[in-house]
Design an enzyme around this catalytic site. Structure first.
Site, PDB file in Angstrom:
ATOM      1  N   SER A  17      21.410 -39.107 -20.959  1.00 20.55           N
ATOM      2  CA  SER A  17      20.050 -38.561 -21.069  1.00 20.55           C
ATOM      3  C   SER A  17      19.127 -39.675 -21.531  1.00 20.55           C
ATOM      4  O   SER A  17      19.567 -40.663 -22.136  1.00 20.55           O
ATOM      5  CB  SER A  17      20.025 -37.424 -22.101  1.00 20.55           C
ATOM      6  OG  SER A  17      18.699 -37.071 -22.450  1.00 20.55           O
ATOM      7  N   TYR A  21      21.017 -34.068 -30.739  1.00 16.70           N
ATOM      8  CA  TYR A  21      21.182 -34.202 -29.289  1.00 16.70           C
ATOM      9  C   TYR A  21      21.183 -35.666 -28.866  1.00 16.70           C
ATOM     10  O   TYR A  21      22.060 -36.117 -28.122  1.00 16.70           O
ATOM     11  CB  TYR A  21      20.079 -33.441 -28.566  1.00 16.70           C
ATOM     12  CG  TYR A  21      20.112 -33.617 -27.068  1.00 16.70           C
ATOM     13  CD1 TYR A  21      21.101 -33.010 -26.300  1.00 16.70           C
ATOM     14  CD2 TYR A  21      19.153 -34.399 -26.425  1.00 16.70           C
ATOM     15  CE1 TYR A  21      21.139 -33.179 -24.926  1.00 16.70           C
ATOM     16  CE2 TYR A  21      19.176 -34.562 -25.051  1.00 16.70           C
ATOM     17  CZ  TYR A  21      20.175 -33.957 -24.299  1.00 16.70           C
ATOM     18  OH  TYR A  21      20.207 -34.132 -22.930  1.00 16.70           O
TER      19      TYR A  21
END
Length: 255
Positions: A153, A166
């Site tokens: 990501s 995250y």
């Protein structure tokens, strides 16, 4: 045993393309990747927890002339991941690619103390990746060929409020994959893909009210999931002399 839609009976030999395993294939990037790679002539094996979605997707691929099998998979279960990979290898005699895509994004400020959600991200985004590597690596080493693709990501490269855990899991995914690349024989290729905002259902799983509101503005600009599928295809289609180590992509409006 890998399942097949009625329109595409199980076959002992795949199409002329690669045998490609995709985790988190029931929606978003995983589903888009399955559709694109099947259209390119590869045989795709879909894994996710939502088996009915996999069945429907495999049926769609078969109706379009592609080849797809599917199997229920929880990437946090090491034994299930091992069975997912071993079943494909037994069915086709080889596994050429594993796309470690499954993951969750449960954003919140640290002070919210959503410890169960932190654990869920660690389990899926880090342990799930490790389980995929552990299951596929012996096959790749035996074959002297294979390709690991990790979907990380943009969060692996930047941290914003609510993304601490995250981003930590995605940085770990990036670091694990880069370390794997450096350790392996050059006959096994390794690619990390770090997307920015993609139009998927990930953000709908956020339970923290503040984080959900922040994501509305953050997601003003997004790319379709097939954009990531295109980058995966690009990495796969390089000749044997080229290893695409990392791709970062994001909407032009996401600065």
């Amino acid at each position: 045993m890998i399942s097949y839609p009625a329109a595409a009976p199980a076959r002992k030999t795949p199409l002329a393309g690669k045998v490609i395993l995709i985790t988190g294939a029931s929606s978003g990037i995983g589903a888009a990747t399955a559709v694109r790679l099947a259209k390119e002539g590869h045989h795709v094996v879909l894994g996710a927890r939502r088996i009915e979605r996999l069945k429907d997707l495999a049926g769609q691929i078969a109706a379009d002339g592609g080849s797809a099998g599917y199997k229920a998979l929880d990437v946090t279960d090491a034994a299930a991941m091992q069975d997912f990979v071993d079943s494909a290898a037994a069915e086709y005699g080889r596994v050429d690619v594993i796309v470690n895509n499954a993951g969750v994004m449960l954003l919140s400020r640290m002070e919210s103390l959503l410890v169960k959600e932190w654990t869920a991200m660690v389990d899926a985004n880090i342990k799930g990746l490790l389980h995929g590597i552990a299951a596929a690596l012996p096959h790749f080493q035996r074959q002297h060929a294979g390709h690991f693709i990790t979907i990380a990501s943009i969060g692996a490269h930047q941290v914003v409020p609510t993304s601490a855990v995250y981003s930590g899991t995605k940085f770990a995914a990036w670091a694990i994959t880069e370390g794997l690349r450096q350790e392996l024989d050059p006959s096994i290729r390794v690619t990390t893909i770090s997307p920015g905002v993609i139009d998927t259902e990930l953000a709908t799983h956020i339970t923290d009210t503040e984080a959900r509101e922040l994501m509305v503005a953050y997601r003003r600009f997004s790319l379709p999931a097939d954009t990531v599928a295109q980058s995966i295809s690009y990495a796969l289609n390089q000749d044997g002399q080229t290893d695409i180590n990392e791709i970062i992509l994001r909407p032009t409006g996401q600065r």
